[in-house]
Design an enzyme around this catalytic site. Structure first.
Site, PDB file in Angstrom:
ATOM      1  N   GLU A  17      93.999  80.212  37.003  1.00 11.88           N
ATOM      2  CA  GLU A  17      92.646  80.478  37.526  1.00 11.88           C
ATOM      3  C   GLU A  17      92.754  81.054  38.933  1.00 11.88           C
ATOM      4  OE1 GLU A  17      90.572  76.724  37.542  1.00 11.88           O
ATOM      5  OE2 GLU A  17      91.106  76.295  35.465  1.00 11.88           O
ATOM      6  N   CYS A  35      92.565 111.599  82.302  1.00 16.54           N
ATOM      7  CA  CYS A  35      92.310 112.786  83.130  1.00 16.54           C
ATOM      8  C   CYS A  35      91.317 112.530  84.258  1.00 16.54           C
ATOM      9  CB  CYS A  35      91.828 113.940  82.250  1.00 16.54           C
ATOM     10  SG  CYS A  35      90.148 113.704  81.650  1.00 16.54           S
TER      11      CYS A  35
HETATM   12  S1  IVH Z   1      91.097  72.266  40.859  1.00 22.32           S
HETATM   13  C1  IVH Z   1      92.478  67.984  40.859  1.00 22.32           C
HETATM   14  N1  IVH Z   1      90.688  74.845  40.651  1.00 22.32           N
HETATM   15  O1  IVH Z   1      91.090  74.375  46.206  1.00 22.32           O
HETATM   16  C2  IVH Z   1      92.348  69.436  41.105  1.00 22.32           C
HETATM   17  N2  IVH Z   1      90.481  73.858  42.797  1.00 22.32           N
HETATM   18  O2  IVH Z   1      93.282  73.251  47.703  1.00 22.32           O
HETATM   19  C3  IVH Z   1      91.093  69.788  41.764  1.00 22.32           C
HETATM   20  N3  IVH Z   1      89.840  75.441  44.550  1.00 22.32           N
HETATM   21  O3  IVH Z   1      89.621  71.235  46.615  1.00 22.32           O
HETATM   22  C4  IVH Z   1      90.950  71.162  42.196  1.00 22.32           C
HETATM   23  N4  IVH Z   1      89.704  77.213  43.271  1.00 22.32           N
HETATM   24  O4  IVH Z   1      88.128  73.347  46.700  1.00 22.32           O
HETATM   25  C5  IVH Z   1      90.728  73.787  41.491  1.00 22.32           C
HETATM   26  N5  IVH Z   1      90.323  77.101  40.303  1.00 22.32           N
HETATM   27  C6  IVH Z   1      90.358  76.052  41.114  1.00 22.32           C
HETATM   28  C7  IVH Z   1      90.080  76.169  42.490  1.00 22.32           C
HETATM   29  C8  IVH Z   1      90.159  75.054  43.302  1.00 22.32           C
HETATM   30  C9  IVH Z   1      89.560  76.754  44.496  1.00 22.32           C
HETATM   31  C10 IVH Z   1      89.798  74.661  45.787  1.00 22.32           C
HETATM   32  C11 IVH Z   1      89.069  73.363  45.675  1.00 22.32           C
HETATM   33  C12 IVH Z   1      90.121  72.340  45.953  1.00 22.32           C
HETATM   34  C13 IVH Z   1      91.078  73.118  46.810  1.00 22.32           C
HETATM   35  C14 IVH Z   1      92.455  72.529  46.849  1.00 22.32           C
END
Ligand code: IVH
Length: 678
Positions: free
Chosen positions: A118, A416
């Protein structure tokens, strides 16, 4: 930052303090002072130190906690299922060891694990709690255990999606996702804020966070926020999905948005292919992503893999190279351009950002310097995204040295000494010295020699400086009277280079009218206008003789450009230079008369060429132009056709997004061929 001599304990405490400070600015104030890449580096340094010195490990360390805080402004929500963060990986080796560990822990000896890949959206995480299909609560992530209650605001973002679709809806369903702002919405919002005299936002993530965490939901409602969902929290009353892919499908069917960039992939190779694909598309996506996320798809495996203190063992973020870095402004210099435009430039301590080393960033004008409040000596955030020129995004004010002095815009040209005049509300400042100004002189010669103009290979910055400083040339007309002996006698000029340059100057005499017109450096006459003038007027004499009104009758030439062309040809010193050039033997084939374009589908259309074609790009461009098309470099909603060769990348993607018609090479040739034979 590494402080090798420091006592490890002292260093650890100092890093923790710094990280806490940056967490506060990021999560509570929505106003980070340093880019994510610098934060990640501090965090990595602390993690490594804590691993080396386990005696100093602590549950209070930022390495053990999910970043945020629950601010006291909003009421507190305890998450039924904690909202965790993700571990970060920065290279393939880290992904390989993550995947190896996953295989070991689930006991898979042969075959590969299926992941869902993703985009890692750059916004802020939210949890939406639905009971029997109705939204009852929305919360930010906060510290992962407790977040802020933002239900009222989220209702504004969700609009009619506060009720889920479907008839067998679970008693409780928590959906997690990211609230973010699209790049064009962000620019629009900042423009509006600026017009209204309000604070602008540093980046789309801040704008999203600041817009969502508003006390007045009406303000949130007025802000262009977007949402994509990517995970589930608590699910009661129905069996939870068996895979991440099913979970996303389910979320989508209930009417909540899921990005269609999601893709099932197999093993490390599948993950890396996805990473490369998205990295290639990064700059043409309508929103910022700072990496990709790989998630083990099977939910039973997710459960058996479980979590560390902070992050799941079944998912990892693979971060993209940083587009923002911290560096220091060593000096603010003034550049004088070919047409006298005076531009302040930040000379930076060189820094690797967005894939290249950046040592200069334009500060545009006095208004921009004031807006940023940037001074020599300041620590700044520099951004370079895609092909965009590097820019200073903001100043890290807490690190301003006492010696930093405010910049004073010059009233006289630093080269200049002529007066600087302001145009257009003081936004554009120009040196009034014209070709008397050595800087303008040099820039006009460099432009004349440049690849897309007269294409004099080997005549670069240094040589032009030397030739002008040594008074061997004074304008572009003098280039052709340079002798081989003069060139060979130049400092540090090898015999062979002198001969090569001499030949290149000679060879450049054979050119096209369009290139020659562009090379003259007439203000506002770029390559496209050079082509237009050549295709409509056919001779230099005609171009030079036309009145402003007559010039305006040519398609795409407006009153300002017409005036600029007319003024140029009226100046006696320009006439003298032209005479020198023509006497030196510059020549071109007679441009062919513009044909009847009505038969071509490209007539009066805007076309972009991308990817590798079997013919030279210039050939395709010239065919299109002779069919009446305008050929431009970037895809926008005004583009009519994109001609996509092999390996067409982001431009073709953008065309698809905007619904612009794409032709492959065979289709393009077919149309051109039809056109050429009528
Ligand atoms: S899953 C247990 N999927 O990244 C896993 N997070 O660095 C929960 N984020 O807190 C997160 N895109 O704010 C997940 N496709 C995605 C994401 C994503 C952005 C953010 C989210 C998370 C942070 C972690």
């Amino acid at each position: 930052m590494s402080g090798l001599q420091k006592h490890p304990k002292q260093h650890i405490l100092q890093l923790r303090e710094q990280l806490e400070y940056h967490n506060y600015r990021y999560y509570v104030l929505d106003d980070p002072e340093i880019p994510d890449s610098s934060y990640d580096r501090l965090m990595q340094e602390l993690e490594e130190l804590e691993q080396c010195y386990p005696a100093f490990q602590s549950m209070d360390s930022p390495t053990q906690k999910v970043g945020g805080f629950a601010s006291e402004t909003f009421s507190e929500v305890v998450h039924a299922v904690p909202m965790r963060s993700l571990g970060n990986a920065f290279d393939t080796a880290e992904i390989t060891s993550f995947a190896r560990r996953v295989k070991e822990l689930v006991g898979l000896e042969t075959g590969e694990v299926e992941y869902v890949a993703e985009p890692k959206l750059d916004g802020l995480a939210v949890s939406l709690r639905y009971e029997n299909g109705w939204l009852v609560q929305a919360a930010t992530r906060g510290d992962g255990k407790k977040g802020e209650n933002i239900t009222h605001n989220m209702r504004m973002v969700l609009a009619d999606r506060t009720r889920l679709n479907g008839d067998r809806l679970p008693e409780v369903l928590e959906v997690r996702g990211e609230v973010f702002m699209r790049t064009d919405d962000f620019h629009q919002l900042n423009q509006n804020q600026q017009k209204a005299g309000l604070k602008t936002f540093v980046n789309p993530r801040n704008a999203a966070a600041g817009s969502l965490r508003q006390l007045d939901p009406a303000i949130t409602a007025s802000r262009p926020l977007s949402l994509y969902c990517y995970a589930l929290g608590e699910v009661l009353g129905v069996a939870p999905p068996k895979s991440q892919l099913d979970a996303l499908e389910w979320i989508k069917n209930m009417g909540l948005p899921v990005t269609d960039l999601v893709k099932p992939v197999v093993g490390v190779d599948g993950c890396i292919d996805y990473y490369n694909e998205l990295l290639g598309r990064r700059d043409s996506l309508p929103f910022n992503i700072d990496g990709v996320v790989y998630k083990v798809s099977r939910t039973d495996w997710q459960s058996s893999l479980g979590f560390t203190a902070k992050a799941p063992r079944w998912a990892i973020a693979h971060k993209f190279p940083a587009q923002e870095q911290v560096t220091v402004v060593e000096n603010i210099a003034i550049q004088v351009g070919r047409t006298g435009a005076i531009t302040p430039v930040a000379r930076l301590k060189p820094v690797f950002v967005g894939g290249v080393t950046v040592a200069n960033a334009t500060l545009h004008n006095a208004a921009e310097i004031n807006r940023l409040d940037v001074r020599a000596g300041d620590t700044v955030i520099v951004r370079r995204a895609g092909d965009v020129i590097p820019e200073v995004v903001s100043v890290v004010h807490s690190q301003r040295p006492q010696s930093a002095r405010a910049f004073r815009f010059p009233r006289e040209c630093p080269v200049c000494g002529s007066a600087v005049v302001n145009q257009g509300d003081g936004v554009i400042a120009r040196c009034s010295g014209g070709l008397f100004c050595a800087a303008q002189k040099k820039e006009s010669i460099k432009h004349f020699a440049s690849r897309r103009a007269m294409d004099i290979e080997g005549l670069g910055d240094k040589l032009v400086n030397q030739l002008v400083n040594d008074k061997l040339i004074d304008d572009i007309g003098d280039l052709f009277s340079l002798t081989l002996t003069q060139l060979s006698n130049l400092d540090r000029m090898a015999e062979k280079s002198a001969t090569n340059l001499f030949t290149a100057i000679e060879r450049s005499k054979n050119t096209t009218l369009a290139r020659f017109l562009y090379a003259l450096g007439i203000p506002l006459v770029g390559e496209a206008t050079g082509e237009t003038l050549s295709a409509n007027l056919f001779t230099l004499d005609e171009v030079a003789a036309k009145s402003e009104e007559e010039l305006q009758n040519i398609p795409d030439i407006g009153p300002i450009v017409a005036k600029s062309i007319r003024t140029f040809f009226q100046q006696p010193h320009n006439q003298k230079v032209l005479e020198k050039l023509l006497n030196a033997g510059i020549h071109w084939p007679q441009p062919t008369r513009a044909k009847d374009f009505t038969h071509s589908i490209f007539a009066a259309k805007t076309v972009v060429l991308t990817g590798t074609l079997s013919m030279a790009r210039a050939q395709a461009k010239s065919w299109l132009q002779s069919a009446g098309a305008r050929v431009t470099g970037s895809v926008s909603k005004n583009t009519d056709f994109v001609i996509a060769g092999e390996d067409a990348g982001s431009k073709a993607d953008k065309a698809r997004q905007l619904g612009v018609e794409i032709l492959n090479e065979a289709q393009f040739l077919q149309h051109i061929h039809n056109r050429l034979t009528v």
